[in-house]
Design a protein around this motif. Sequence first.
Motif, mmCIF file in Angstrom:
data_model
loop_
_atom_site.group_PDB
_atom_site.id
_atom_site.type_symbol
_atom_site.label_atom_id
_atom_site.label_comp_id
_atom_site.label_asym_id
_atom_site.label_seq_id
_atom_site.Cartn_x
_atom_site.Cartn_y
_atom_site.Cartn_z
ATOM 1 N N GLN A 191 -0.193 -3.858 -14.179
ATOM 2 C CA GLN A 191 0.878 -1.885 -14.701
ATOM 3 C C GLN A 191 0.271 -0.922 -16.061
ATOM 4 O O GLN A 191 0.586 -0.510 -16.335
ATOM 5 N N ALA A 192 0.792 -2.075 -17.445
ATOM 6 C CA ALA A 192 0.256 -1.610 -18.531
ATOM 7 C C ALA A 192 -1.167 -1.895 -18.757
ATOM 8 O O ALA A 192 -1.976 -1.692 -19.831
ATOM 9 N N ASP A 193 -1.727 -1.814 -17.497
ATOM 10 C CA ASP A 193 -3.715 -1.380 -17.958
ATOM 11 C C ASP A 193 -3.780 -2.291 -18.469
ATOM 12 O O ASP A 193 -4.892 -1.963 -19.602
ATOM 13 N N PHE A 194 -3.879 -4.100 -18.351
ATOM 14 C CA PHE A 194 -4.629 -4.264 -19.429
ATOM 15 C C PHE A 194 -5.932 -4.290 -18.850
ATOM 16 O O PHE A 194 -6.658 -4.184 -17.332
ATOM 17 N N THR A 226 11.709 -13.654 -3.142
ATOM 18 C CA THR A 226 11.050 -12.939 -5.246
ATOM 19 C C THR A 226 9.791 -12.544 -4.799
ATOM 20 O O THR A 226 9.359 -11.459 -5.496
ATOM 21 N N GLU A 227 9.330 -12.322 -3.867
ATOM 22 C CA GLU A 227 7.729 -12.388 -3.497
ATOM 23 C C GLU A 227 8.147 -10.777 -2.967
ATOM 24 O O GLU A 227 7.314 -9.936 -3.146
ATOM 25 N N LEU A 228 9.179 -10.702 -2.160
ATOM 26 C CA LEU A 228 9.385 -9.184 -1.229
ATOM 27 C C LEU A 228 9.196 -9.106 -2.945
ATOM 28 O O LEU A 228 9.140 -7.569 -2.675
ATOM 29 N N THR A 229 9.922 -8.970 -3.966
ATOM 30 C CA THR A 229 10.717 -8.485 -4.605
ATOM 31 C C THR A 229 9.631 -7.498 -5.313
ATOM 32 O O THR A 229 9.361 -6.630 -5.955
ATOM 33 N N LEU A 230 8.985 -8.207 -5.428
ATOM 34 C CA LEU A 230 7.769 -8.281 -6.292
ATOM 35 C C LEU A 230 6.633 -7.040 -5.656
ATOM 36 O O LEU A 230 5.993 -6.232 -5.901
ATOM 37 N N LEU A 231 6.551 -7.318 -4.613
ATOM 38 C CA LEU A 231 5.414 -6.051 -3.757
ATOM 39 C C LEU A 231 6.050 -4.901 -3.483
ATOM 40 O O LEU A 231 5.531 -4.110 -3.531
ATOM 41 N N ASP A 232 7.904 -4.995 -3.239
ATOM 42 C CA ASP A 232 7.972 -3.554 -3.708
ATOM 43 C C ASP A 232 8.279 -2.098 -5.109
ATOM 44 O O ASP A 232 8.088 -1.315 -5.021
ATOM 45 N N ARG A 233 8.185 -3.941 -5.560
ATOM 46 C CA ARG A 233 8.153 -3.050 -7.155
ATOM 47 C C ARG A 233 6.105 -2.855 -7.468
ATOM 48 O O ARG A 233 6.141 -1.090 -7.624
ATOM 49 N N MET A 234 5.444 -3.253 -7.126
ATOM 50 C CA MET A 234 3.674 -2.679 -7.050
ATOM 51 C C MET A 234 3.941 -1.403 -5.652
ATOM 52 O O MET A 234 3.225 -0.679 -6.592
ATOM 53 N N GLY A 236 6.211 0.569 -5.136
ATOM 54 C CA GLY A 236 6.814 1.992 -5.640
ATOM 55 C C GLY A 236 5.966 1.970 -6.635
ATOM 56 O O GLY A 236 5.751 3.525 -6.966
ATOM 57 N N TRP A 237 4.975 1.753 -7.596
ATOM 58 C CA TRP A 237 4.429 2.215 -8.945
ATOM 59 C C TRP A 237 3.146 3.179 -8.065
ATOM 60 O O TRP A 237 3.455 3.934 -8.867
ATOM 61 N N LEU A 238 2.688 2.025 -7.190
ATOM 62 C CA LEU A 238 1.390 2.592 -6.351
ATOM 63 C C LEU A 238 1.888 3.793 -6.490
ATOM 64 O O LEU A 238 0.918 5.123 -6.492
ATOM 65 N N HIS A 239 2.917 4.604 -5.218
ATOM 66 C CA HIS A 239 3.227 5.405 -5.275
ATOM 67 C C HIS A 239 3.710 6.637 -5.541
ATOM 68 O O HIS A 239 3.325 7.724 -6.072
ATOM 69 N N GLU A 240 3.899 5.777 -6.667
ATOM 70 C CA GLU A 240 4.884 6.856 -7.950
ATOM 71 C C GLU A 240 3.310 7.423 -9.197
ATOM 72 O O GLU A 240 3.148 8.739 -9.131
ATOM 73 N N ARG A 241 2.398 6.724 -8.772
ATOM 74 C CA ARG A 241 0.611 7.484 -9.443
ATOM 75 C C ARG A 241 -0.042 8.008 -8.505
ATOM 76 O O ARG A 241 -0.978 8.343 -9.250
ATOM 77 N N GLY A 242 0.278 7.681 -7.230
ATOM 78 C CA GLY A 242 -0.517 8.661 -5.726
ATOM 79 C C GLY A 242 -2.114 7.153 -5.995
ATOM 80 O O GLY A 242 -3.126 8.105 -5.466
ATOM 81 N N GLN A 243 -1.284 6.387 -6.264
ATOM 82 C CA GLN A 243 -3.275 5.531 -6.039
ATOM 83 C C GLN A 243 -3.220 4.215 -4.734
ATOM 84 O O GLN A 243 -4.317 3.029 -5.873
ATOM 85 N N GLY A 282 5.526 2.663 6.331
ATOM 86 C CA GLY A 282 4.194 2.051 7.264
ATOM 87 C C GLY A 282 3.116 0.966 6.189
ATOM 88 O O GLY A 282 2.280 0.986 6.830
ATOM 89 N N LEU A 283 4.437 0.675 5.532
ATOM 90 C CA LEU A 283 3.225 -0.261 5.230
ATOM 91 C C LEU A 283 4.027 -2.284 5.983
ATOM 92 O O LEU A 283 2.947 -3.158 5.324
ATOM 93 N N VAL A 284 4.479 -1.544 7.298
ATOM 94 C CA VAL A 284 4.706 -3.336 7.292
ATOM 95 C C VAL A 284 4.818 -3.134 9.082
ATOM 96 O O VAL A 284 5.186 -2.036 9.283
ATOM 97 N N TYR A 285 3.482 -4.395 9.223
ATOM 98 C CA TYR A 285 2.990 -4.147 10.608
ATOM 99 C C TYR A 285 3.183 -5.315 10.888
ATOM 100 O O TYR A 285 2.321 -5.730 9.846
ATOM 101 N N PRO A 286 2.763 -5.347 12.146
ATOM 102 C CA PRO A 286 1.593 -7.693 12.261
ATOM 103 C C PRO A 286 0.391 -6.980 12.308
ATOM 104 O O PRO A 286 -0.269 -6.289 12.569
#
Length: 333
Positions: A191-194, A226-234, A236-243, A282-286
């Motif tokens: 997210q910091a464009d390393f 905690t893994e789920l929280t990280l997935l939500d953060r990523m 959300g970030w991709l959605h905000e950036r349209g990426q 739409g991101l969660v399905y078997p």
Amino acid sequence: MPDPQKPRVTVGIPVFNGARFVAQAIESALAQSWPPEEVIVVDDGSKDETPEVLERYRGRVTILRQSNQGAPAARNRILLEAQGEWIQYLDADDYLEPGKIERQWSECPNREADAILSPLLEERWEGGRPLPVRQPPDEGDPDPIVRWFQRKNPQVAAGLWRKKSLLRIGGWNRSIRCATEDNDLYLRSLQADFRFAWTPTAGAVYRADWSLGSFCHRNHAELFQTELTLLDRMAGWLHERGQWTDARREAAARAYFQTLREIAKDDLREATRLYEERKKSGLVYPCGPKASPTYRTIFGLLGFEGTERICRVADQLRPLEQRFRKRRREHAI
């Protein structure tokens, strides 16, 4: 006078109750073909013989002690104390091959990178004994975001991390005290464009599965929450950036579904609630290896909670089936 062709590297080793292996970790740092600027060991409140082992290295390494605060806090102490421009982190139960730092720097295609990464070697254990060290195949995607969802980024010891870049993102997240701290660091780095540089030769050895007593093995529920929280953060970030891309959506869906199935092992009702909340995106399905054709068929009839209940019953019956088959074979003989 420092050689301008060689990086100034601090090797930083956090340790908590690591008397069994920490000497090997320190020796592997001191044995580097390009000696590091310094080796810093932070004893994070060990209660075993770790302090006695570390005393043998006083004068050769910097030994710091603190109350037990977790690996991220110990790594942040290393980050603040380090004199090197680069940091080679090394967990106390892992070790480096002698040429790791030299080869990684020599092979680096971009010396302006924020982090230099290479493949990781594994020393897996079975029955209390180590198996031969091997290099697992790299099946990750070239897209770093897809790799992150796939959990294909190497364990932190496989990298050289630029100190000022880590400081720029605030170092390690002290609120995370299990294996997801690496995932969190990679998340914030992306997210910091390393600028990541990849080198081909593996030089760090990750010792896997030698102990079932680690914090993360004891705290399965916390790990995957905690893994789920990280997935939500990523997400959300991709959605905000349209990426979002199709490949990223598929990788996210697999990661979400696997994580929710793990949460269901501890609390099916909570996992079902979390599933229902996230399926609207739409991101969660078997999908993926955690969703066999049989699973997907049952899921179409009974949904997430019903299918997980069926799987629980099947898991309970499986040992009975195995014993029954064994007895049939014995009688046949």
